[in-house]
Design a protein around this motif. Structure first.
Motif, PDB file in Angstrom:
ATOM      1  N   ILE A 160      34.335  41.319  41.768  1.00 43.76           N
ATOM      2  CA  ILE A 160      34.241  42.008  42.550  1.00 43.76           C
ATOM      3  C   ILE A 160      34.639  43.497  42.795  1.00 43.76           C
ATOM      4  O   ILE A 160      33.730  44.317  42.953  1.00 43.76           O
ATOM      5  N   SER A 191      28.899  46.817  40.308  1.00 39.93           N
ATOM      6  CA  SER A 191      28.380  48.122  40.852  1.00 39.93           C
ATOM      7  C   SER A 191      26.839  48.132  40.787  1.00 39.93           C
ATOM      8  O   SER A 191      26.181  48.926  40.879  1.00 39.93           O
ATOM      9  N   PRO A 220      24.377  46.957  43.510  1.00 36.54           N
ATOM     10  CA  PRO A 220      24.095  46.304  44.823  1.00 36.54           C
ATOM     11  C   PRO A 220      22.751  45.618  44.848  1.00 36.54           C
ATOM     12  O   PRO A 220      22.675  44.722  45.855  1.00 36.54           O
ATOM     13  N   ASP A 265      29.587  46.974  47.933  1.00 37.60           N
ATOM     14  CA  ASP A 265      30.758  47.540  48.700  1.00 37.60           C
ATOM     15  C   ASP A 265      32.131  46.483  48.754  1.00 37.60           C
ATOM     16  O   ASP A 265      32.785  46.465  49.773  1.00 37.60           O
ATOM     17  N   GLY A 266      32.309  45.598  47.778  1.00 30.62           N
ATOM     18  CA  GLY A 266      33.342  44.741  47.917  1.00 30.62           C
ATOM     19  C   GLY A 266      33.055  43.433  48.857  1.00 30.62           C
ATOM     20  O   GLY A 266      33.981  42.745  48.731  1.00 30.62           O
ATOM     21  N   ILE A 289      24.196  53.617  40.885  1.00 36.37           N
ATOM     22  CA  ILE A 289      25.228  53.539  42.005  1.00 36.37           C
ATOM     23  C   ILE A 289      25.789  54.999  42.234  1.00 36.37           C
ATOM     24  O   ILE A 289      26.344  55.079  43.217  1.00 36.37           O
ATOM     25  N   PRO A 328      27.473  51.993  34.408  1.00 36.22           N
ATOM     26  CA  PRO A 328      28.687  51.372  35.194  1.00 36.22           C
ATOM     27  C   PRO A 328      29.417  50.269  34.165  1.00 36.22           C
ATOM     28  O   PRO A 328      28.195  49.571  33.317  1.00 36.22           O
ATOM     29  N   ALA A 329      30.165  50.034  33.828  1.00 41.20           N
ATOM     30  CA  ALA A 329      30.993  49.108  32.964  1.00 41.20           C
ATOM     31  C   ALA A 329      30.428  47.605  33.589  1.00 41.20           C
ATOM     32  O   ALA A 329      30.697  47.520  34.983  1.00 41.20           O
ATOM     33  N   ARG A 389      41.757  47.432  42.002  1.00 47.84           N
ATOM     34  CA  ARG A 389      41.419  48.256  43.026  1.00 47.84           C
ATOM     35  C   ARG A 389      41.677  47.784  44.127  1.00 47.84           C
ATOM     36  O   ARG A 389      41.725  48.313  45.222  1.00 47.84           O
ATOM     37  N   ARG A 390      41.597  46.357  44.207  1.00 47.48           N
ATOM     38  CA  ARG A 390      41.956  45.667  45.505  1.00 47.48           C
ATOM     39  C   ARG A 390      42.852  44.679  45.215  1.00 47.48           C
ATOM     40  O   ARG A 390      42.847  43.901  44.290  1.00 47.48           O
TER      41      ARG A 390
END
Lengths: 134, 99
Positions: A93, A97, A99, A123-124, B10, B85-86, B98-99
């Protein structure tokens, strides 16, 4: 919903099986805006790992330029999980990148039956979608 | 002459939809700072406190800048910088993700 031809579906599963127990990854490109996957491209997992994948960066540059030249985009971005369910991990997640892409997860944990699932990751937020094989 | 920078989908919300923008600088670091002055927020999407973010690949012409000098990589007029983007992930949870 992801609509995908049987031959492409089979290639994704075969790649996942071939690289087991490492994770396999790749894309299916299609014309920009068509939402139709047409061109199967197996990518090298630069991590060669049972728990991570990363497209080789130089191969990615070459393939992305090819798509640019052909007016294509990655309609499907697939990878396998080899010991866990076919559901996006937190890592998946955080990296997602594109969408507009269908993120396909294949699990090869069961040697007899594959799990093949498709998700949107925006967006996650993960949303599973129906897979229609034609 | 300037340096052409190709922007992935993106990040095009930061470039008014442009697929490529132009900038200047003697190093990748300076180039990104220059771009950020016209496209605020771009630097933050490419760079963190430790250098280039691992979520992006940056190429100078045909080379991944990670194999050159990272942010210190020298750039000059006529070069093309490509940002992609990777594409990465995997079953294991990312340490320090990141989360």
């Amino acid at each position: 919903m992801l609509t995908i031809e049987r031959a492409l579906y089979d290639k994704i599963v075969a790649h996942a099986r071939a690289d087991h127990p490492d994770e396999a990854c790749g894309i299916v490109a299609g014309p920009v805006g068509s939402d139709q996957p047409t061109r199967f491209i197996a990518m090298t997992n630069a991590e060669r790992s049972p728990t991570f994948y990363r497209f080789d960066s130089m191969e990615q540059l070459r393939v992305w330029r090819e798509m640019d030249d052909n007016d294509e985009e990655p309609v499907v971005i697939y990878h396998s999980h080899t010991a866990t369910e076919a559901y996006p991990s937190r890592t998946d997640i955080s990296y997602a990148s594109e969408p507009n892409a269908h993120y396909v997860l294949v699990s090869t944990r069961d040697p007899e039956a594959e799990e093949f699932r498709s998700f949107r990751i925006v967006d996650g937020e993960v949303t599973e979608e129906e897979v229609r094989v034609v | 002459m300037a340096i052409e920078v190709r922007i992935p989908t993106i990040l095009r919300n930061l470039t008014d939809g442009a697929k490529a923008v132009e900038g200047k600088g003697g190093s990748l670091d300076e180039l990104i700072t220059d771009l950020d002055s016209r496209h605020p927020g771009l630097r933050d999407r490419l760079v963190d406190a430790k250098g280039l973010r691992k979520f992006v690949n940056v190429y100078l012409n045909d080379e991944d800048v990670r194999f050159l000098g990272g942010l210190d990589t020298e750039v000059s007029d006529g070069d093309t910088v490509t940002v992609l983007p990777a594409v990465a992930g995997g079953a294991a949870d990312l340490p320090g993700g990141r989360r």
